[in-house]
Write a protein that holds these residues in place. Structure first.
Motif, PDB file in Angstrom:
ATOM      1  N   TRP B 211       0.843  -1.187   0.000  1.00  0.00           N
ATOM      2  CA  TRP B 211       0.000   0.000   0.000  1.00  0.00           C
ATOM      3  C   TRP B 211       0.876   1.234   0.000  1.00  0.00           C
ATOM      4  N   VAL B 212       0.416   2.239  -0.717  1.00  0.00           N
ATOM      5  CA  VAL B 212       1.102   3.523  -0.686  1.00  0.00           C
ATOM      6  C   VAL B 212       0.105   4.551  -0.149  1.00  0.00           C
ATOM      7  N   VAL B 213       0.595   5.356   0.768  1.00  0.00           N
ATOM      8  CA  VAL B 213      -0.252   6.379   1.372  1.00  0.00           C
ATOM      9  C   VAL B 213       0.348   7.731   1.030  1.00  0.00           C
ATOM     10  N   TYR B 214      -0.434   8.583   0.403  1.00  0.00           N
ATOM     11  CA  TYR B 214       0.070   9.919   0.091  1.00  0.00           C
ATOM     12  C   TYR B 214      -0.500  10.918   1.092  1.00  0.00           C
ATOM     13  N   MET B 215       0.403  11.597   1.782  1.00  0.00           N
ATOM     14  CA  MET B 215      -0.027  12.589   2.777  1.00  0.00           C
ATOM     15  C   MET B 215       0.295  13.989   2.300  1.00  0.00           C
ATOM     16  N   HIS B 216      -0.628  14.906   2.620  1.00  0.00           N
ATOM     17  CA  HIS B 216      -0.384  16.307   2.310  1.00  0.00           C
ATOM     18  C   HIS B 216      -0.997  17.143   3.419  1.00  0.00           C
ATOM     19  N   ASP B 217      -0.199  18.034   3.966  1.00  0.00           N
ATOM     20  CA  ASP B 217      -0.718  18.989   4.940  1.00  0.00           C
ATOM     21  C   ASP B 217      -1.436  18.302   6.111  1.00  0.00           C
ATOM     22  N   GLY B 218      -0.853  17.213   6.595  1.00  0.00           N
ATOM     23  CA  GLY B 218      -1.402  16.559   7.787  1.00  0.00           C
ATOM     24  C   GLY B 218      -2.566  15.636   7.536  1.00  0.00           C
ATOM     25  N   LYS B 219      -2.931  15.470   6.265  1.00  0.00           N
ATOM     26  CA  LYS B 219      -4.054  14.568   5.962  1.00  0.00           C
ATOM     27  C   LYS B 219      -3.609  13.484   4.992  1.00  0.00           C
ATOM     28  N   ILE B 220      -4.322  12.358   5.056  1.00  0.00           N
ATOM     29  CA  ILE B 220      -4.098  11.336   4.047  1.00  0.00           C
ATOM     30  C   ILE B 220      -4.973  11.695   2.849  1.00  0.00           C
ATOM     31  N   VAL B 221      -4.319  11.984   1.723  1.00  0.00           N
ATOM     32  CA  VAL B 221      -5.043  12.429   0.536  1.00  0.00           C
ATOM     33  C   VAL B 221      -5.490  11.225  -0.271  1.00  0.00           C
ATOM     34  N   GLU B 222      -4.601  10.252  -0.408  1.00  0.00           N
ATOM     35  CA  GLU B 222      -4.934   9.098  -1.234  1.00  0.00           C
ATOM     36  C   GLU B 222      -4.212   7.873  -0.720  1.00  0.00           C
ATOM     37  N   TYR B 223      -4.808   6.729  -0.957  1.00  0.00           N
ATOM     38  CA  TYR B 223      -4.368   5.489  -0.343  1.00  0.00           C
ATOM     39  C   TYR B 223      -4.644   4.389  -1.354  1.00  0.00           C
ATOM     40  N   GLY B 224      -3.662   3.610  -1.743  1.00  0.00           N
ATOM     41  CA  GLY B 224      -3.968   2.560  -2.715  1.00  0.00           C
ATOM     42  C   GLY B 224      -2.794   1.655  -2.983  1.00  0.00           C
ATOM     43  N   HIS B 225      -3.010   0.667  -3.835  1.00  0.00           N
ATOM     44  CA  HIS B 225      -1.901  -0.191  -4.256  1.00  0.00           C
ATOM     45  C   HIS B 225      -0.955   0.642  -5.104  1.00  0.00           C
ATOM     46  N   PRO B 226       0.328   0.303  -5.084  1.00  0.00           N
ATOM     47  CA  PRO B 226       1.281   1.131  -5.822  1.00  0.00           C
ATOM     48  C   PRO B 226       0.944   1.238  -7.313  1.00  0.00           C
ATOM     49  N   SER B 227       0.465   0.152  -7.910  1.00  0.00           N
ATOM     50  CA  SER B 227       0.156   0.224  -9.344  1.00  0.00           C
ATOM     51  C   SER B 227      -0.907   1.296  -9.612  1.00  0.00           C
ATOM     52  N   GLU B 228      -1.975   1.293  -8.814  1.00  0.00           N
ATOM     53  CA  GLU B 228      -3.026   2.307  -9.003  1.00  0.00           C
ATOM     54  C   GLU B 228      -2.484   3.704  -8.745  1.00  0.00           C
ATOM     55  N   MET B 229      -1.734   3.814  -7.604  1.00  0.00           N
ATOM     56  CA  MET B 229      -1.288   5.152  -7.195  1.00  0.00           C
ATOM     57  C   MET B 229      -0.334   5.769  -8.196  1.00  0.00           C
ATOM     58  N   PHE B 230       0.613   4.947  -8.682  1.00  0.00           N
ATOM     59  CA  PHE B 230       1.632   5.527  -9.557  1.00  0.00           C
ATOM     60  C   PHE B 230       1.143   5.657 -10.995  1.00  0.00           C
ATOM     61  N   GLU B 231       0.322   4.693 -11.434  1.00  0.00           N
ATOM     62  CA  GLU B 231      -0.125   4.726 -12.833  1.00  0.00           C
ATOM     63  C   GLU B 231      -1.318   5.658 -13.000  1.00  0.00           C
ATOM     64  N   ASN B 232      -2.171   5.635 -11.978  1.00  0.00           N
ATOM     65  CA  ASN B 232      -3.453   6.283 -12.198  1.00  0.00           C
ATOM     66  C   ASN B 232      -3.974   6.961 -10.932  1.00  0.00           C
ATOM     67  N   PRO B 233      -3.242   7.954 -10.439  1.00  0.00           N
ATOM     68  CA  PRO B 233      -3.693   8.601  -9.205  1.00  0.00           C
ATOM     69  C   PRO B 233      -5.015   9.342  -9.422  1.00  0.00           C
ATOM     70  N   LYS B 234      -5.863   9.279  -8.406  1.00  0.00           N
ATOM     71  CA  LYS B 234      -7.194   9.881  -8.558  1.00  0.00           C
ATOM     72  C   LYS B 234      -7.189  11.359  -8.214  1.00  0.00           C
ATOM     73  N   GLU B 235      -6.402  11.721  -7.196  1.00  0.00           N
ATOM     74  CA  GLU B 235      -6.467  13.097  -6.704  1.00  0.00           C
ATOM     75  C   GLU B 235      -5.471  13.980  -7.449  1.00  0.00           C
ATOM     76  N   GLU B 236      -5.902  15.224  -7.681  1.00  0.00           N
ATOM     77  CA  GLU B 236      -5.025  16.180  -8.359  1.00  0.00           C
ATOM     78  C   GLU B 236      -3.720  16.385  -7.598  1.00  0.00           C
ATOM     79  N   ARG B 237      -3.848  16.480  -6.264  1.00  0.00           N
ATOM     80  CA  ARG B 237      -2.669  16.718  -5.419  1.00  0.00           C
ATOM     81  C   ARG B 237      -1.648  15.587  -5.569  1.00  0.00           C
ATOM     82  N   THR B 238      -2.153  14.357  -5.575  1.00  0.00           N
ATOM     83  CA  THR B 238      -1.268  13.202  -5.719  1.00  0.00           C
ATOM     84  C   THR B 238      -0.551  13.278  -7.064  1.00  0.00           C
TER      85      THR B 238
END
Lengths: 220, 246
Positions: B211-238
């Protein structure tokens, strides 16, 4: 020329009595400094504790010692201890010197403890060590190493300061010099003689501290 | 499907340093043998979150549940809790006055009361495992950064923790030394160690993380398997963050 020869005469003829004084000076200094380390460690730990009252106690002690001359402390402790508690003179002298050096050593140790990187305590705590264990096993051994030069310096000061207990009548090095001077009215050679003894002690101690520093540096 | 045991659960965790609100309502779940990688810019709160997991920082409010048990500093001996949660630091924090082996056996002998002979035996085999079998009696100052960090990993493993936390373990290393530390961590992951890793090494995240967890400004913005997170992040910030680091 005659004066110089006279000094050597005095120096050589007084070796026996000065060696007795030297022995007392060394005993006084070593015992009082060992006690001062314990006192210093104790107050250093009070000073870094999170409990305000303990900090104040340490501050008050350090303030008392720094705020009054050593000779006054020695007299107060001497009359207090020997008159009221009937403690032998040697131990009254030790108490005065230890009480005094303890405050300076407390500050040296506190500074050394606080100079150890916070990561050391964090690593120790992260391994499940208690605060006490981490202090004893990880922080203090490093702090003492770091404090060696400053402690060595304080020891030198302590040995020289021990001359002040001659004022309560102890026949350590300086006491011997004063007595011999007054007995013969030949003050200067005896004071120069005693200066030579102090210089030799400090020379040996400096050498030992340097050696120790080098040895500790090797394992760092 | 075989449901994995839950090792860490964090609910609504908040932490402030003075006026600075560092962690805001963090929820996180780590299951047994999972490798969770926390990514994000400096100051996003990932290190603080990690430090809340072994109670080097105490949360302001929220819940930290370790292996099913809700941990509170009032009711738990945190020293005992920390024995179960190993930590590796960015700056190694090896004990400079102890040899490599001395570092490794310190906590087992002093905290757990393991017999010295046994601790030495286990310590040596851990050091062999991280490739430092020729460094038992060396002092840390004589080691390279990569070697230091491998000793630090062995030291943490010596307590037989259930979870290992890594706080930017390669950030203080020269580039050519990063690989050896990551390799050691990969091997650990392969053996099934539960790991939470704060890192800027995206290659490691891609390859090793469950699992990869992307944090920004004290919050967890996005959370997912690395393939999803790196290939196809959902959030603009990520997306913006990944674009800046990849």
């Amino acid at each position: 020329m005659g004066k110089i020869l006279h000094f050597f005469d005095v120096f050589i003829n007084s070796i026996d009595i000065f060696v007795e004084g030297l022995w007392i000076t060394l005993k006084l200094s070593v015992v009082s400094l060992l006690i001062a380390i314990v006192i210093g460690l104790f107050f250093a730990i009070l000073k870094i504790s999170n409990i305000k009252v303990l900090k104040w106690i340490a501050d008050a002690y350090i303030w008392l010692v720094r705020g009054t001359p050593l000779v006054v402390q020695i007299f107060i402790l001497f009359y207090g201890l020997t008159d009221i508690l009937l403690i032998p003179m040697f131990w009254a002298g030790v108490a005065g010197l230890a009480f005094h050096s303890g405050a300076y050593i407390a500050e040296i140790i506190r500074g050394a403890i606080q100079s150890i990187d916070k990561g050391q305590a964090e690593a120790a705590r992260s391994l499940g060590m208690t605060k006490g264990l981490s202090m004893r096993r990880i922080i203090l051994p490093q702090a003492f190493r770091r404090a060696v030069p400053a402690l060595g310096n304080q020891f030198i000061i302590g040995i020289k300061d021990s001359s002040l207990v001659s004022f309560i009548g102890m026949q350590e090095l300086f006491g011997v010099a004063s007595t011999m001077g007054s007995n013969t009215f030949d003050f200067l050679p005896y004071y120069i003689t005693v200066a030579v003894y102090y210089l030799l002690i400090v020379l040996v101690l400096t050498f030992a501290v340097n050696k120790l520093e080098k040895r500790l540096a090797a394992s760092d | 499907m075989n449901e994995k045991r839950e090792m860490i659960r964090v609910e609504k965790l908040n932490k402030s340093f003075g006026d600075l609100h560092v962690l805001k309502d963090i929820d996180l779940e780590v299951k047994e043998s999972d490798v969770v990688v926390l990514i994000g810019a400096s100051g996003s709160g990932k290190s603080t979150l990690l430090r809340c997991l072994n109670f080097l920082e105490i949360k302001d409010n929220g819940t930290v549940i370790l292996e099913g048990e809700k941990i509170e500093k009032e009711t738990h001996n945190l020293n005992k809790v920390r024995e179960k949660v190993g930590m590796v630091f960015q700056h190694f924090n090896l004990f400079p006055h102890k040899t490599v082996l001395g570092n490794v056996i310190e906590a087992p002998t002093q905290v757990k009361g393991v017999e010295k002979k046994k601790a030495i035996e286990e310590g040596k085999s851990l050091l062999d495992k991280v490739g430092l079998s020729d460094k038992y009696d060396v002092y840390p100052s004589k080691l390279s950064g990569g070697q230091k960090q491998r000793v630090a990993i062995a030291r943490a493993l010596a307590m037989k923790p259930d979870v290992m936390l890594f706080d930017e373990p390669t950030s203080a290393l020269d580039p050519e030394l990063v690989g050896e530390v990551l390799l050691t961590m990969k091997e650990l992951a392969k053996e099934g160690m539960t790991m939470v890793v704060v890192t800027h090494e995206m290659g490691f995240a891609k390859e090793v993380a469950d699992w990869v967890v992307y944090m920004h400004d004290g919050k967890i913005v996005e959370y997912g398997h690395p393939s999803e997170m790196f290939e196809n992040p959902k959030e603009e910030r990520t997306k913006a963050f990944l674009n800046s680091v990849l």
